[in-house]
Structure formats: structure tokens, C-alpha cells
Design a protein around this motif. Sequence first.
Motif, short mmCIF file in Angstrom:
data_model
loop_
_atom_site.label_atom_id
_atom_site.label_comp_id
_atom_site.label_asym_id
_atom_site.label_seq_id
_atom_site.Cartn_x
_atom_site.Cartn_y
_atom_site.Cartn_z
N THR A 1 -16.18 -29.19 -27.87
CA THR A 1 -15.71 -30.49 -28.36
C THR A 1 -16.79 -31.55 -28.25
OG1 THR A 1 -13.45 -29.93 -27.68
CG2 THR A 1 -13.93 -32.25 -28.09
N VAL A 2 -17.44 -31.61 -27.09
CA VAL A 2 -18.50 -32.60 -26.88
C VAL A 2 -19.65 -32.37 -27.86
CG1 VAL A 2 -20.25 -33.41 -25.25
CG2 VAL A 2 -17.90 -33.01 -24.47
N LEU A 3 -20.02 -31.09 -28.07
CA LEU A 3 -21.10 -30.77 -29.00
C LEU A 3 -20.74 -31.19 -30.43
CD1 LEU A 3 -23.86 -29.41 -29.46
CD2 LEU A 3 -22.63 -27.24 -29.79
N LEU B 1 -7.63 -18.46 -12.00
CA LEU B 1 -8.20 -19.79 -11.89
C LEU B 1 -9.61 -19.83 -12.44
CD1 LEU B 1 -7.91 -22.69 -10.90
CD2 LEU B 1 -8.71 -21.95 -8.66
N THR B 2 -10.36 -18.76 -12.18
CA THR B 2 -11.75 -18.70 -12.68
C THR B 2 -11.78 -18.63 -14.19
OG1 THR B 2 -12.39 -17.52 -10.67
CG2 THR B 2 -13.92 -17.45 -12.53
N ASP B 3 -10.87 -17.79 -14.75
CA ASP B 3 -10.80 -17.69 -16.21
C ASP B 3 -10.41 -19.02 -16.84
OD1 ASP B 3 -11.49 -15.04 -16.13
OD2 ASP B 3 -9.43 -14.32 -16.06
N ALA B 4 -9.42 -19.69 -16.25
CA ALA B 4 -8.97 -20.97 -16.79
C ALA B 4 -10.08 -22.01 -16.76
CB ALA B 4 -7.75 -21.46 -16.01
N THR B 5 -10.84 -22.02 -15.69
CA THR B 5 -11.94 -22.97 -15.58
C THR B 5 -13.00 -22.69 -16.64
OG1 THR B 5 -11.56 -23.14 -13.20
CG2 THR B 5 -13.69 -23.90 -14.02
N TRP B 6 -13.29 -21.40 -16.84
CA TRP B 6 -14.30 -21.02 -17.83
C TRP B 6 -13.85 -21.39 -19.24
CZ3 TRP B 6 -14.15 -17.53 -21.93
CH2 TRP B 6 -15.37 -17.24 -22.52
N ARG C 1 -11.63 -23.71 -20.07
CA ARG C 1 -11.60 -25.17 -20.18
C ARG C 1 -13.01 -25.73 -20.39
NH1 ARG C 1 -8.86 -26.00 -16.06
NH2 ARG C 1 -10.49 -26.47 -14.54
N ALA C 2 -13.95 -25.21 -19.63
CA ALA C 2 -15.33 -25.70 -19.75
C ALA C 2 -15.90 -25.37 -21.13
CB ALA C 2 -16.20 -25.08 -18.65
#
Length: 290
Positions: A27-29, A13-18, A20-21
Amino acid sequence: MTAVNSKPTSLTLTDATWVRATLVGITVLTVGLFLVLPLATVLLEAFAKGWATYFDSLMQPDALAAMRLTLLVAAITVPLTTVFGVSAAWAIARFDFRGKNILLTFIDLPFSVSPVIAGLIYVLIFGAQGWLGPWLAQHDIKVIFAVPGIVLATLFVTFPFVARELIPLMQEIGHEEEEAALSLGASGWQTFFKVTLPNVKWGLLYGVLLCNARAMGEFGAVSVVSGHIRGLTNTLPLHIEVSYNEYDFVGAFASASLLAGLAVLTLLLKTFLEWKLKQDVKASRQAAIE
């Protein structure tokens, strides 16, 4: 032989969150650097000297002439492209004929040819030293460095848009409803206007929208055939270039803000039409199943 027990790896879960972030941040940048920042710069420069200067720049005779010419070219090319696109899509999606693949290749040709090359081709054909140049001069017909040349160049770069949106849509929808209409006594034209056209209306509007945006924003092909004659053959993109080169930054960015507004409006309408198109395709699939 001993089997090697390998345990499949999976993201925690931690890896997936990292991950995704990180992807969202990239993308935003990217969107900020290549879309939001240029758009903000255009608006800031356009209004740098106030609203009065902004509107005065847009009311200049050359700017008004460029707007009128841009709208005229779009008003001519978009209907012609729409008629061709609908006809070509209907023929390709509904019939098998010799030369079908060649027609598809020609439809895709403007996507692979540089707009500048397209403009140069028209100069070689209709220019003073071109193949038809002497005959046109004898009959006092102006194509290059005149509105007809601009229309022809714009037609070349825009005619694939409607066809390329409708061909896969018509193939996806199928022709069962059309066959049912024909079996009930409808004529070919009645079937087209009452069955085919309503089924593809959102895809058609989507293609027309993209075609109009390209027609009003085209620069390369139009630049070659226009001659850059102020008040006569300068479209809005060409007027922006001329104003910027003459250090009229407010005038250039004021005109650019109109095209930027068109781009934003196009994106919003594009998103809406994509959603409606998906809804129509889903409804057609459901009707076919039932």
C-alpha cells in the motif's frame, strides 16, 4: 462410513504479522509511486527556478485569464448542480413515481460516458454544422468555443456528484422526522429547510466539494468545446497543456501546483466531511431507536 477429522487451519501470530507487513508495504509503495511521487515532481518542477519565477509564471496574463475562467465556470456549475442534486435526491428518496429508475439511470450516465464524447455531443448540437448551429449563428449566439459551451460540458460531467451523495444518505436517514414535522403543522418547505436539510448538510457539503474539484479540474469535455483560445476559453487544465507543449515547464508546473493544492485540500476536507457524515448517520440511528 468413516468421518475424516479435519483441523481448521488458522494464521499464527508470525504469519499474521508477515501478511500485515506485506500488505502495508504494498500500500505504501503504491501510494508513493502514484500519489506522493507525482505530487513531489510537480512541486519540484514548479519551484525549479525559484520563487520569483514561480510567481511570475502565475501572474502572466494567460494564466490569470485561465484562473478567472476556471473560477467562473465553477461558480456557475456548482450552484446549478447543487440545486439539481438536492431536488433529485429528495424526489427519489422520498417519493415513488413513474420513471424513477430512468431518472436514476440518467443521473449515472456521466459516469459511464467519456467526457470527450460528452464534449463531442455538444459540438454536434451547438456547433456551426450542428443541429442548432445555423439558428445560433443567425442570432449571433456563441455556445461552442465560448464560455457557455464550457459551462454546459462541465455541467454534464459534474451533475451526478451531489445527487449520488444525497440519495443513499436520505434513504438511510428515513423520513420519520419529516412526517412528525408535517403532522405538527409544518409546511413542505418548512420541513425541508428545518428538518431535511440540516440532517443531510454534511453529505451535501461532501457532494459540493467533489463537484467543485471536478469542475475546476475537468479537461476532456472542456478541451473539445473550448477551441483553446488563449485568454478567452482556456481553463487552468487547458492552460497547463498549452504551456507544457510550448516547453514552458515552469509555467505549466506552477499552474499544475494550484490544482495539486486543490486536490490535497479536497482530500483533507473529504476526510473530515466523511467523519462528520458518519457521526450524523450514527446520531440519527440512535434517535430513531430511542
